[in-house]
Scaffold this active site. Structure first.
Site, PDB file in Angstrom:
ATOM      1  CB  ALA A   2      -0.975  -0.065   1.119  1.00 24.80           C
ATOM      2  CB  CYS A  85      -4.536  -7.750   3.448  1.00 20.32           C
ATOM      3  SG  CYS A  85      -4.098  -6.419   4.420  1.00 20.32           S
ATOM      4  N   GLY A 210       6.699  -8.638  -3.888  1.00 18.02           N
ATOM      5  CA  GLY A 210       6.469  -7.872  -3.022  1.00 18.02           C
ATOM      6  C   GLY A 210       7.306  -6.868  -2.710  1.00 18.02           C
TER       7      GLY A 210
END
Length: 382
Positions: A2, A85, A210
């Site tokens: 995010a 998440c 990621g």
């Protein structure tokens, strides 16, 4: 990821190497209510392809409406459903990595997305489970496959692990054996060699990156070179590794900041209304400051391992204009090779295991498909 995988960063990564670059996770209700922040988060660059949009939601009805909106308004070419998440504000409302435990609710959500998507591929990303005593990934993988997803990606940690410890790649191997659809592996891909090793050890069909690309968008060029070598039936050579000198890192840093400023400019980011400058000039100054402020968090990741003084690092992490950035980058000793001592080290968020925050009574019955009260009502857009 995010606050990281916005239009600017995705373009920067795409300029380095091939891949599918997914936008920041957005909430289905925020999307259909056209939350301004969400609308901005699901924007794509004019030449971005495929447009990969990541959703999370808890209510199958809302998920279906969101996907119908994506189809009707041609908002994306690929939909990735995030069931991985572990952030408390998501799991305590039943979202993210909490959902796969509720087998029927999970199935209804995935089927709603696939059914509404038509020809747009829907994929699923998930974790091993809530914790080591509540592993869900094999059942969830089978449910997702039967619902018609294009692939399943597994972050080989539990929600309770968050980003601590090591990823359990044996779980990826087990899921690959369990499913017929492609399985992608995620967790501890810090180098291209890690990706090759994951494929070798698990048999997975691809990898998801990621935190490994934080401050290292060239990782995708390294991955492309490594997989190209494998396709040619050989191991990558050392001279094919993408390990940029500091001068090239500085160039990429400047490009990243420039792309962020352009993104804020295109979004019409307002500046201080008290200035007497013309509106277009005022907007440009506001966008430049916002873009440079956004860039600050990347500085430490880019410079990790390089010999750069603390005063310079601190100044780079406080820039407000591209001119400031240029002046500081121009003062670096850029004739430095990549610090190979940091290869394989983790990047970005690290934390300790923690009890997963869940809705009251969430673990009482895995077959209960009741949507938690207020699950989709409070949101910040993503």
């Amino acid at each position: 990821m995010a606050g990281i995988t916005n239009v600017a960063f995705r373009q920067l990564c795409a300029e380095q190497g091939a891949g599918i670059y997914t936008c920041e996770m957005v909430m289905t209700r925020a999307l259909i209510e056209r939350n301004p922040k969400t609308t901005r988060m699901v924007a794509f660059g004019p030449n971005e392809s495929p447009r990969s949009l990541q959703l999370y939601g808890v209510d199958p009805v809302t998920v279906r409406k969101a996907v119908e909106m994506i189809v009707d308004e041609d908002l994306a070419d690929h939909i990735d459903m995030n069931f991985g998440c572990p952030v408390p504000r998501v799991t305590k409302k039943g979202g993210g990595s909490a959902i796969p435990y509720k087998r029927r609710l999970f199935e209804q959500i995935v089927r709603a997305a696939v059914g509404a998507a038509g020809d747009i591929p829907v994929t699923v990303k998930m974790r091993k489970g809530i914790d080591d005593d509540l592993l869900t990934y094999l059942d969830a993988g089978r449910i997702a496959q039967d619902a018609g997803v294009a692939w399943v990606a597994l972050h080989a940690r539990t929600a309770a692990q968050r980003y601590s410890g090591e990823a359990d790649w044996t779980a990826i191997a087990a899921l690959k054996q369990h499913l017929d659809v492609p399985v992608l592996g995620n967790g501890d891909i810090w180098e291209a060699t890690d990706a090759l090793r994951m494929v070798d050890e698990t048999g997975c069909d691809g990898v998801v990156v990621g935190r490994g690309c934080l401050g290292r968008p060239w990782l995708f060029a390294d991955l492309a070179a490594a997989f190209k070598a494998r396709a040619e039936g050989r191991e990558p050579r050392d001279d094919e590794r993408v390990l940029p000198h500091l001068d090239e890192v500085a160039r990429i840093m400047r490009r990243h900041a420039e792309l962020l400023v352009a993104w804020y400019t295109d979004a019409g980011e307002p500046a201080d209304e008290g200035t007497t400058l013309r509106p277009e000039k005022r907007r440009r100054i506001g966008a430049e400051e916002h873009g440079c402020t956004d860039f600050r968090k990347h500085v430490a990741w880019y410079l990790k391992g390089f010999s750069v003084g603390s005063d310079t690092r601190r100044a780079l992490a406080m820039i407000s204009s591209l001119t400031e950035l240029d002046d500081l980058l121009g003062g670096l000793d850029t004739d430095q090779p990549f610090p190979t001592s940091i290869l394989g080290q983790s990047r970005g968020r690290t934390n300790s295991p923690a009890r997963v925050q869940l809705p009251e009574g969430w673990l009482d019955d895995p077959d209960d498909d009741t949507v938690p009260s207020g699950a989709d009502l409070e949101h910040s857009g993503g």
